[in-house]
Motif scaffolding. Sequence first.
Motif, mmCIF file in Angstrom:
data_model
loop_
_atom_site.group_PDB
_atom_site.id
_atom_site.type_symbol
_atom_site.label_atom_id
_atom_site.label_comp_id
_atom_site.label_asym_id
_atom_site.label_seq_id
_atom_site.Cartn_x
_atom_site.Cartn_y
_atom_site.Cartn_z
ATOM 1 N N LEU A 50 0.842 -1.207 0.000
ATOM 2 C CA LEU A 50 0.000 0.000 0.000
ATOM 3 C C LEU A 50 0.871 1.250 0.000
ATOM 4 C CD1 LEU A 50 -2.780 -0.643 2.696
ATOM 5 C CD2 LEU A 50 -2.893 -1.049 0.240
ATOM 6 N N ARG A 51 1.864 1.238 0.883
ATOM 7 C CA ARG A 51 2.748 2.406 0.999
ATOM 8 C C ARG A 51 3.534 2.630 -0.286
ATOM 9 N NH1 ARG A 51 3.443 0.628 6.427
ATOM 10 N NH2 ARG A 51 5.153 -0.732 5.871
ATOM 11 N N TYR A 54 1.218 3.919 -3.010
ATOM 12 C CA TYR A 54 0.754 5.284 -2.744
ATOM 13 C C TYR A 54 1.898 6.266 -3.023
ATOM 14 C CZ TYR A 54 -1.324 9.380 -0.732
ATOM 15 O OH TYR A 54 -1.809 10.646 -0.586
ATOM 16 N N TYR A 69 -8.606 7.249 -3.112
ATOM 17 C CA TYR A 69 -8.641 5.791 -3.258
ATOM 18 C C TYR A 69 -10.063 5.329 -3.592
ATOM 19 C CZ TYR A 69 -8.983 0.931 -1.777
ATOM 20 O OH TYR A 69 -9.267 -0.412 -1.731
ATOM 21 N N LEU A 83 -4.765 3.933 4.266
ATOM 22 C CA LEU A 83 -4.609 4.821 3.105
ATOM 23 C C LEU A 83 -4.835 6.276 3.508
ATOM 24 C CD1 LEU A 83 -6.138 2.366 0.560
ATOM 25 C CD2 LEU A 83 -3.888 3.425 0.338
ATOM 26 N N ALA A 88 -4.410 9.773 1.611
ATOM 27 C CA ALA A 88 -5.432 9.609 0.572
ATOM 28 C C ALA A 88 -6.782 10.171 0.993
ATOM 29 C CB ALA A 88 -5.604 8.114 0.241
ATOM 30 N N LEU A 290 -3.485 0.564 -6.177
ATOM 31 C CA LEU A 290 -3.059 0.682 -4.781
ATOM 32 C C LEU A 290 -3.154 -0.637 -4.028
ATOM 33 C CD1 LEU A 290 -4.635 4.135 -3.804
ATOM 34 C CD2 LEU A 290 -2.204 3.585 -3.957
#
Length: 429
Positions: A50-51, A54, A69, A83, A88, A290
């Motif tokens: 995820l990181r 992103y 997102y 997120l 996000a 993502l």
Amino acid sequence: MTAPPSAPCVGSGSPAFHRRAGELWCEGVPVRELARRHGTPLYVYSAAVLRERYLALRSAFGAGAHICYAVKANPNLTLLARLHALGAGFDLVSGGELMRLQAAGLPTRGAVFAGVGKEPWEIAAAVAAGILFFNVESPHELPLLAEAAAAAGRSVRVALRLNPGVDAGGHRYIRTAGGDTKFGIGLAAAGGVVEAIAGTPGLELCGYHVHLGSQVQSAEPYRLALDRVLEFVDGAAVRGDGVTHYDLGGGFAIGYGRGPALDVAAVAAGVLPALAARGWRAVLEPGRYLVGDAGILLTAVLGEKQQDHTTFLLVDAAMNDLLRPALYQAEHPIVPVVEGATGERLVDVVGPVCETGDFLGRQRPLPPCRRGDLLAVLAAGAYGASMASNYNSRRRPAEVLVDGDTAQLVRRREASRQLFADEVDLDEV
Ligand code: LLP
């Protein structure tokens, strides 16, 4: 004790999923351990992916872009919170998704709300939540939005979703920008809708929105769509009045074992100069990019069966847990959790659901498996758990989030009684 050296897990799309001594790990945790603790089928997500994703978007589009997102890709509350912590906002398509943000205690001011058929209660809830703007897809929404604005005693910001007629490829079920889809407003009719927005008290046109489809493989359609939108906007002064945002939608492809994810820096390079020239802020709505490569689905082998010329490997995950292969003929890589057995042959990996369309993969090279052996279906973090159902009265899978050496259960497996809890004692209603 030091962990054995790590090797990439081919097809997973990220180094977060890797092998140590032939065994699949997610970050610092062997996934076999998670299956033992939580059972199968089990979705396992990596916070590192995820990181990573992103930050890739952020560095491509810069600090000025607003990354929303797309909640529909995976609406798990913990993933939403993660997120949000990265910075996000959210792209919503229903009142239910809005309630998820609220249930997770997340701010709604950075959310955008799209959808071809918004219901009055959903509009009212989103106005009350003070979202950033609505993506308007159809003229019938305008009086509904105006009513909600009047009831709330303030104006409502809208971005008009245009359908620029750019073919961005992909499976026909997830193409959205063609003339014969229900999405957005064709450029020929959009001028009238802009005038209607401008003439409706309580509505403020703040931008344009385009979503070309999902699993878009190249940057070119994003640039082409923006060119057409700009040409449209330049057609009349009212079309540019008050415009501050351009929402280029989502759709950024991932590899599914056949290559890298879409080069998002190329997408940014194709649209940012023209947006900067107008002083418009870029909004993005990535879902799959993502979370897709952030998740795998673990499943255990139930048995094997030979039928004519096909070897069927029966596993405990099915189309109700991961619908994409059945619905879109999507091909997710499927790998053994513990490598080492020799003698690969082609098998159809199928679940227990009573449908011929219930398969996770066809004609896949896999070694001989015994009952209880674990397989991992890769790149299953997007539109996996979110499209899961209770078909065949099966409980939906549990979900676990791994971050470094820690694993957290982020959704319990449903209890069987939940399957029919809303059907008993109905005469009391
Ligand atoms: N924005 C809008 C307006 C959308 O309709 C979608 C997806 C997205 C953003 C996010 O798209 P993404 O970045 O995830 O491609 N169930 C299908 C995908 C359906 C996508 C629907 N809309 C699948 O499993 O491939």
